[in-house]
Scaffold this active site. Sequence first.
Site, PDB file in Angstrom:
ATOM      1  N   CYS B 427      10.259  21.007  91.184  1.00 20.32           N
ATOM      2  CA  CYS B 427      11.236  21.226  90.114  1.00 20.32           C
ATOM      3  C   CYS B 427      10.583  21.345  88.749  1.00 20.32           C
ATOM      4  CB  CYS B 427      12.281  20.135  90.116  1.00 20.32           C
ATOM      5  SG  CYS B 427      11.613  18.482  89.949  1.00 20.32           S
ATOM      6  N   HIS B 471      14.094  14.435  88.502  1.00 23.41           N
ATOM      7  CA  HIS B 471      14.334  15.876  88.505  1.00 23.41           C
ATOM      8  C   HIS B 471      14.093  16.422  87.105  1.00 23.41           C
ATOM      9  CE1 HIS B 471      15.745  19.504  90.233  1.00 23.41           C
ATOM     10  NE2 HIS B 471      16.846  19.595  89.494  1.00 23.41           N
ATOM     11  N   ASP B 487      19.701  25.263  86.444  1.00 23.87           N
ATOM     12  CA  ASP B 487      18.735  24.559  87.292  1.00 23.87           C
ATOM     13  C   ASP B 487      18.088  25.524  88.263  1.00 23.87           C
ATOM     14  OD1 ASP B 487      17.215  22.877  88.735  1.00 23.87           O
ATOM     15  OD2 ASP B 487      18.827  21.467  89.249  1.00 23.87           O
TER      16      ASP B 487
END
Lengths: 344, 698
Positions: B427, B471, B487
């Site tokens: 991520c 994250h 995202d």
Amino acid sequence: MGMIKQSVGRRFSRWINRRIPRADSVLFSQKNIFILPTGAGVVFGILLLIMLITGINYQNSLIYLLTFMLGALFVGAMHQTHRNLSGLSLSLVQPGEGVAGEDIPFRFRVSSGKDDSLAISLSVEDSRVAGIHVPAGESKDVTLPVPSAWRGYLRPDRVRIETRFPFGLLKAWSWVRPSSAGLVFPRLLAAPEALSTLEDGPENAAAAKTAGQDEADLRPWREGDLSPRVMWKRFARSGQMVVADWEAKQGSPHWLDFAAFPGVDNELRLSYLAWLVQDRAAKGARFGLNLPGELIEPDSGKVHAERCLRALAIWGEEKPRDDDARAFGTRRKLDRAAGGGSAV
Amino acid sequence: MKLSLPFGLFSGREEPPKETIPGKALLWLIAAFAVLLVPQWDRLPVWLIAACVVLAGWRWLAQIGRVGLPGRWLRTGIMLILMAVYIATVQGRFTVDTAASFFVLAVGLKWLETRSARDFYVLFFILVYLATVNFLFRQDILWALVNFAAIALLLVGLQTINAPDLPNAIGRGWKRLGLLMLKTLPVVILLFVFFPRMAPLWSVPMVSGQARSGISDTMRPGDISNLAQSSERAFRVTFGGDAPDYRDRYWRGLILDRLDGETWRQGDSERFFRPGRVAIDGGVGDLEPNQYDVLLEPTDQRWAFALDGSEAVSDNVVEAEQNLFRFRRPADSSVRYRMALGNVAASSAVQGLSPLEQRRYLQLPAQGNPRARELAQQLGSQLSPEQTVMELMRRFREQEYFYTLRPPAMPEDGIDALLFDEKRGFCAHYAGAATFVFRAAGIPARVVVGYQGGDAGANNEYYIVRQYDAHAWVEVWLEGRGWVRVDPTAAIAPSRIESGLRDAMADEGSFLENELISPQRYSDLQVLQWASLQLDRINYQWQRWVVGYQGQSQMDLMSRLLGGVGMKELGYLTAGIVGLALLVAGLVSALGMKRGARQDAFRRVVSSWHRFCEQAGVPVRAGETPEALAQRLSRAVPAVSESARVFARAVNNHYYSASSAPASADDTRRLKRLLRTMKRQRRNGPEPVPEIRTPPNE
């Protein structure tokens, strides 16, 4: 400073004496049990305070919890320590007898109440018996040696009973102020006559003949001695008036006499006599004891010897009264008298 | 080194002479020490633990006579060596950890000096404080139990040293301690609830040298994938109403808006907060449906994690800019705070970005990653910002991008390598790359770091967010819409966002591959999962209601229980509780005494005889033997002389007999009968005396 301390000490003593009347048997209860933290208990208190501050400063609930838990345990322990002593009764069963300077065994009976009494200690002056455990409802006899200083009545003013169980952070204590006194015999000192040997053989024999005896003891002259008994030869040689005292044959009575040591200090005389009593008793001889104001008829045996020793122990001494708030004949008294001469 | 406790306090005339420590007692002390070291095992240097084991073991061997205790020189030598090692390890840092290890070192060295009962107490005090220090570091219920167990061991040891020769001392010690604790428990609880929780007396920041796992304020590609290998708990959340869906649970922590080479940093250093009181509580009243309650594990940072569009409810968090939240003081212990989900529409959409902000969110390094810049220019020149964002997301979704915990190394122009060559990343890689592209395309953008998701705890009562939920994602500024969350991970690996890392990594098999003992790794073992969740639930309640019971929650509880009490009233209340407890204890003991006196019938008969004598005009003198009293009584009342004599003899026999048995009921009955006879005789004149048994020793 010292004077203030002394005066406070005296006041405290008087207060205690009022609370604990003189008696051979005491039942301990709230009225007469004292309880204070020990040194370790004081440090523990400080530690709890530090822990509380740590808890506050770090806003730590668990430290609060631990602090409260230990604090409550401390208070609970106070209860326990107190209960360890309360309900217990302490009786002086048998005050002891012995020779001056020795530790005289006093027999106490510790009877616990409805709770166990654990890790009890008895102490007097510098003597101490610890680790006495008495389960609930039972009794136990304990012998406590009481250090004696001189002959006479031996009665410690206070015998301390103490317990620090369970955690040693608190001590509960009280005293018993015995009414009965033990007896302390005079220190045994070999009487000088006995040390001297018979050297004047022929005269001895003659003297023996006149006295109708066969063995002689020498002693200084005293008023009333018959002139034939004086060993004139010796007098001519050394200037000492010495009298031959004839050793008792088996069965013949013999007097141990207070007046037999002219010019000697009373206490010393008693010591000599005590030694003589021991000596004669050991030999199984028959003897009587002649003290001013007290006469013990000649006899032999252990009981007789003890009777004589007791008479020697208390001769001229007054029996301790209950309202007399001082120790009799304990070694601490001697130390104090030697140390500073403060009035007792 | 001597520990400077006030030794003087121990010396007193009545103090028993120095005694050697009974082995039994010492064993308990050593055991407690060992237990107290356990909670510190990961903070203490290994050499120190080894040294402690050796020193305590040495002391024990000396106790059983295998070796001697070291003399003064050897002891000084050992001390100097260990101190030197300590100084070398610490290197001048002063943190709570180094202080704690110094403390442990001091305890270890003290073992060689423990000879007398006094030393035993010194060690006892130090160990109690060591337990206190342990509580600073660990507040879990299990560790708390370990600590309390060590305290119990210490207290049993204390009893042992005070009565070493008692039969069955240990068993009775435990029993006595247990009863004592049970009896004092109500007071402890009352004190815990009512003792006023004051503000710290002085500010004591807990500087910890230990790195906490958790997100940090810089992000390099690959940072978060390290974090994803940890199943440690980050925080737990209880929702007042329904929890948002998994995919919507984005916990924003901090914003990284400055790209510095490969590294994303915070642009502005955060505003300085004055360290105030440690408010670790935040629970006031029941949770409203839109509220949620977070219990954050210690991070040593001031970041509070919150969902999009939240507002602060509890007063230990303040809202910083960019809808982020900060604690007033670094979270050096676990912190509880409460937030409310506000109206999402009421964000800063109405205002535009200031030129300063424009510059800030468009900042890029002067050079590097040419291909990404080219792509951005290509997109930005053809499409509107919104379309640019959509286009990039589509690219992530449709091309062969992989979400992986094992990304390849991309040292040169990492963003180019990720976007065009390797196409494998975590991520942090994708968030950084996406922000880069947006900025290059002229769209203000920033990286947001926090957590996403969180698993349900036992019975779905609350949610547990772990470090592997860490994250990173992107927020872009769209004209008219404000900051919008984008995202890239959702486009590449939707399962990560829908149900978490475990599912996202199911194919790769890299989920928690280094954490062999974590229960989270073995999700297919139902029993293990269940047990671990139940344990967590107990811990959560413990943390919320016991550990977290502090100022605000106390005030809240008080106002609900009693209504309108302040610190002062609480202080009075506490004093009252302590006083009352002491009073009750005193009363109980007084009643017990009375009962005890009643139980001793023998003594009672004797004292009623004494009363009889007093009535007959014969005052009882202290310390008088029964026989003497009987004689005086006979002289005063001749009629009773015979029975008085028998009575006195019986009493005497009891007091002075050799057998130590208490008076039997029979004896007591006979005495009572005699006393009645005496009373009759005093009224009526003499009569025959009942015979009384005489013990054989008379």
